[in-house]
Scaffold this active site. Sequence first.
Site, short mmCIF file in Angstrom:
data_model
loop_
_atom_site.label_atom_id
_atom_site.label_comp_id
_atom_site.label_asym_id
_atom_site.label_seq_id
_atom_site.Cartn_x
_atom_site.Cartn_y
_atom_site.Cartn_z
N TYR A 16 5.37 127.10 -37.30
CA TYR A 16 4.17 127.27 -38.47
C TYR A 16 4.77 125.54 -38.74
CZ TYR A 16 2.67 126.59 -43.27
OH TYR A 16 2.10 125.63 -44.36
N GLU A 38 -1.98 129.82 -50.71
CA GLU A 38 -0.86 129.66 -51.47
C GLU A 38 -1.23 129.94 -52.95
OE1 GLU A 38 1.45 127.99 -51.12
OE2 GLU A 38 0.66 126.53 -48.94
N TRP A 46 6.85 131.79 -49.05
CA TRP A 46 6.21 131.39 -47.90
C TRP A 46 6.02 132.18 -46.76
CZ3 TRP A 46 1.27 130.26 -47.64
CH2 TRP A 46 1.28 129.80 -46.57
#
Length: 190
Positions: A16, A38, A46
């Site tokens: 990522y 988000e 995250w």
Amino acid sequence: MKRCGWSSDKDLYIQYHDTEWGVPVYDDQVLFEMLCLEEAQAGLSWWTILQKREHYKKVFDDFEAEKIIHYTEDKLASLMEDKGIVRNKRKIQSVVTNAEVVLRIQKEYGSFSSYIWNFVGGNPIINHWETPQDVPASTEISDKMSKQLKKDGFKFVGTTICYSFMQAVGMVNDHILECFCHPLNKSTNY
């Protein structure tokens, strides 16, 4: 190879960091996906959301807003029972609400991308942070974005979520200077 400190040593995180974070995204569906993810992250890490990302895409119809706006109460109830996502009723409902807003914005602005990228004048902001501690959690731009998104009807779009979204979709490039992904260290210019 030097990376931003947050990317850890986990393959999914490294992928990522190396291929997505800070890279400009202009595709409406991917922008909507990242906004939804988000929002799901609010109050969580995250890493938690990144591990659930593929399942999110599956159960939320690859974040196709046109499909999401037709979710029934039964579909929403099944999502609340799905252990593969964050089972928060307000967060799940916000995906539907935000899909409706995205579709309205597409009609008004031509695309969600045009609307969202307008907050940075259409071009990525390339920052030059020396340490991870230099990177802010929000900025004046994310404050403005949050205020406008809320005014337009979006849910779960506080300034910190907006700034994380901006980082995720490359509206802001916050790779630290010594990271190999910082534009000064790459031959690719955005």
